[in-house]
Motif scaffolding. Structure first.
Motif, mmCIF file in Angstrom:
data_model
loop_
_atom_site.group_PDB
_atom_site.id
_atom_site.type_symbol
_atom_site.label_atom_id
_atom_site.label_comp_id
_atom_site.label_asym_id
_atom_site.label_seq_id
_atom_site.Cartn_x
_atom_site.Cartn_y
_atom_site.Cartn_z
ATOM 1 N N PHE A 28 0.815 -1.207 0.000
ATOM 2 C CA PHE A 28 0.000 0.000 0.000
ATOM 3 C C PHE A 28 0.857 1.269 0.000
ATOM 4 N N VAL A 29 1.946 1.248 0.753
ATOM 5 C CA VAL A 29 2.745 2.460 0.922
ATOM 6 C C VAL A 29 3.639 2.716 -0.278
ATOM 7 N N LEU A 30 4.338 1.672 -0.747
ATOM 8 C CA LEU A 30 5.353 1.881 -1.777
ATOM 9 C C LEU A 30 4.773 2.409 -3.087
ATOM 10 N N LEU A 172 11.612 -1.803 3.953
ATOM 11 C CA LEU A 172 10.592 -0.831 3.566
ATOM 12 C C LEU A 172 10.958 0.561 4.044
ATOM 13 N N GLY A 173 11.453 0.662 5.277
ATOM 14 C CA GLY A 173 11.872 1.962 5.788
ATOM 15 C C GLY A 173 12.967 2.587 4.934
ATOM 16 N N TRP A 187 17.517 2.275 -7.002
ATOM 17 C CA TRP A 187 17.995 2.109 -5.622
ATOM 18 C C TRP A 187 16.961 1.381 -4.773
ATOM 19 N N VAL A 188 15.716 1.652 -5.038
ATOM 20 C CA VAL A 188 14.645 0.934 -4.329
ATOM 21 C C VAL A 188 14.693 -0.549 -4.671
ATOM 22 N N ALA A 189 14.870 -0.858 -5.956
ATOM 23 C CA ALA A 189 14.967 -2.248 -6.379
ATOM 24 C C ALA A 189 16.187 -2.932 -5.767
ATOM 25 N N GLY A 190 17.305 -2.221 -5.686
ATOM 26 C CA GLY A 190 18.502 -2.787 -5.066
ATOM 27 C C GLY A 190 18.298 -3.103 -3.590
ATOM 28 N N THR A 191 17.550 -2.254 -2.901
ATOM 29 C CA THR A 191 17.237 -2.522 -1.494
ATOM 30 C C THR A 191 16.434 -3.802 -1.340
ATOM 31 N N PHE A 192 15.477 -4.000 -2.246
ATOM 32 C CA PHE A 192 14.700 -5.239 -2.215
ATOM 33 C C PHE A 192 15.596 -6.456 -2.430
ATOM 34 N N LEU A 193 16.538 -6.372 -3.358
ATOM 35 C CA LEU A 193 17.461 -7.484 -3.616
ATOM 36 C C LEU A 193 18.228 -7.874 -2.355
#
Length: 516
Positions: A28-30, A172-173, A187-193
């Protein structure tokens, strides 16, 4: 290995739902953050990259579910040789899937400019970056899924939940901070990885602690072990292929014919159905190890009772939630994403089309635990093929837009994901299908009617006020429905368990008990 604890089904469901909280929050947030910080077109590209790279998960060949079944079965039988033989075979296959998955990501990367549905150089470049990073993340998940499957087989759902919640919350934070700080979606995708890597490592550590005798022993693996693991896993993979083809291909059809902007709107409706699918999948996952244990004990009556229980509670959970999204889904989308994302007809078609499937998630996983889910997977594959053709017809030829894509998906899910597992499980266990429906459907249906009436009334009284509509509908509906569910849905044992936990909580809080 520690002995399986009592009430593991209820504990497993609660634990899985707790981990689902992070999925809901991030889901919901992202997207709202991406829409606000990067725009609707960028959000559509983000959805496109997810849709395309999700196919990488098919190279797991369903082996993670095989790990859970083998660990549950052979741990119960105390057969360490077979336990490690099948576990090791599964790990080898998952690592092979990882290598093949990386190759698939390369192919997808090369095709991305042709499939993204836009000629904007900046959006095409973003799509390439996201496809590469999210594709690697999807490939990495393949070998790491062995440890999650082992924890499921050990029925330590709460450990898996703690790990998932902790790492995902931190991830998520970080994603939110990156978006607010102006960082790009890459960068968001890299954080998920990196979060998926962390979850995998912690799951491995938990498996080592919970079951030291479970080990990777390649020397025990032979051709028969590989064949057995592939035989079980391929059936689950077939079901995964069907669902993947259904959801992701529908998104590609929308993107190809209507563009990334339409895909962003369509994907928000699909995200709500995905929320429900994930919720019911986490509910259903606990039944596969239990079914495997009952099969090892040759307890036919126990299996029949498990099918009835899983379906009855499946309907009791899914009926009110589907009604809520059908009646108040636009209010949810206004609060979540703001104006411009409401598509009430699309959402209603999706939710109604998924209702039977939601309720049968437990039944399907029972078939997985019995290694009898192959025919159900074939049903889904056939339904998916029909859905793709209908989607191309409805959207590409007839011009029905996103609601045509939703209709094609809903028809396929009802047939393949709803009817198939219930019919097959009844036949396999020698149960009359009409009698089965009489046992599982009427009570949940009647019990949910006050909830439906409350939501309909709130929508009529507050048609333009999203917060008031949801607050009144959910508030009044809950006050009426909770006592009905307590009396008519929960079993005596569950009510006693809830009372016991409440008494212990009251005692722990230091509230003096009333004198008698």
């Amino acid at each position: 290995m520690k002995e399986r604890r009592k009430n593991s089904l209820a504990l497993g469901v609660v634990s899985n739902w707790a981990s689902h909280v992070v999925f809901v929050v991030s889901g919901f947030v992202l997207p709202r953050m991406i829409d606000r910080e990067a725009g609707q077109e960028a959000l559509g590209v983000w959805d496109f990259a997810w849709s395309l790279t999700a196919y990488t998960g098919l190279f797991s060949l369903g082996i993670a579910s095989a790990v859970g079944r083998y660990v549950a079965r052979f741990a119960k039988l105390k057969d360490d040789a077979s336990l490690n033989r099948m576990y090791s075979a599964s790990v080898i296959l998952l690592n092979a899937g990882f290598v093949i998955g990386l190759g698939f990501v390369g192919v997808v990367y090369a095709l991305t400019p042709r499939l993204v549905g836009t000629k904007d150089p900046a959006l095409v470049a973003l799509a390439l970056q996201l496809t590469a990073i999210l594709g690697v993340a999807a490939a990495v998940q393949l070998p790491l899924s062995a440890y999650s499957g082992a924890l499921s087989g050990l029925q330590r759902f709460e450990l898996r939940t703690i790990i998932r919640i902790g790492v995902s919350a931190v991830s998520l934070g970080m994603m939110i901070v990156l978006l607010v700080g102006g960082a790009g979606l890459e960068w968001v995708a890299g954080t998920f990885l990196f979060s998926e890597l962390g979850i995998g490592v912690l799951n491995w550590m938990a498996v080592r602690r919970e079951c030291p005798r479970l080990r990777f022993a390649p020397g025990l693996v032979d051709g028969a072990a590989i064949k057995d693991a592939l035989g079980l896993g391929s059936k689950t993979a077939l079901q995964g292929l069907s669902r993947m083809g259904l959801y992701q291909t529908s998104g590609l059809i929308v993107s190809g014919f209507l563009g990334p902007g339409a895909l962003a709107v369509y994907s928000r409706q699909r995200a709500l159905t995905a929320f429900m699918s994930k919720l019911m999948a986490t509910y259903g996952n606990v039944f596969a190890p239990e079914a495997s244990v009952l099969e090892a004990k040759e307890d036919l009556e126990g299996l029949r009772a498990l099918v009835i229980k899983s379906s009855r509670f499946g309907f009791a959970i899914s009926l009110p939630l589907v009604a809520a999204f059908c009646l108040c889904g636009s209010a949810v989308l206004q609060i979540w994403m703001g104006p411009g994302y409401e598509a009430p007809l699309v959402l209603t078609l999706m939710m109604l089309g998924h209702l039977m499937s939601y309720a049968q998630r437990g039944t399907y996983n029972i078939l997985v635990g019995l290694n009898r889910h192959g025919r159900s997977a074939l049903w889904e594959l056939g339904a998916t093929a029909g859905s793709v053709m209908l989607g191309l017809l409805f959207v590409g030829v007839l011009g029905w837009g996103t609601w045509g894509a939703a209709l094609a998906v809903g028809l396929a899910v009802t047939c393949g994901g709803g009817l198939a597992p219930s019919v097959i499980s009844c036949r396999h266990l020698g149960m009359n299908y009409a009698a089965y429906l009489r046992q599982v459907l009427p009570v949940p249906l009647l019990a949910s009617l006050p909830w439906v009436a409350a939501l309909a009334g709130a929508r009529w009284f507050f048609p333009e006020q999203a917060y008031a509509q949801l607050g009144a509908g959910v508030g009044v509906g809950a006050m009426v429905t909770i006592p009905i569910y307590w009396r008519h849905i929960l079993t005596d044992s569950l009510r006693q368990r809830v009372r016991g936990r409440f008494r212990r909580w009251i005692g722990g809080a230091g509230v003096p008990k009333a004198s008698t």
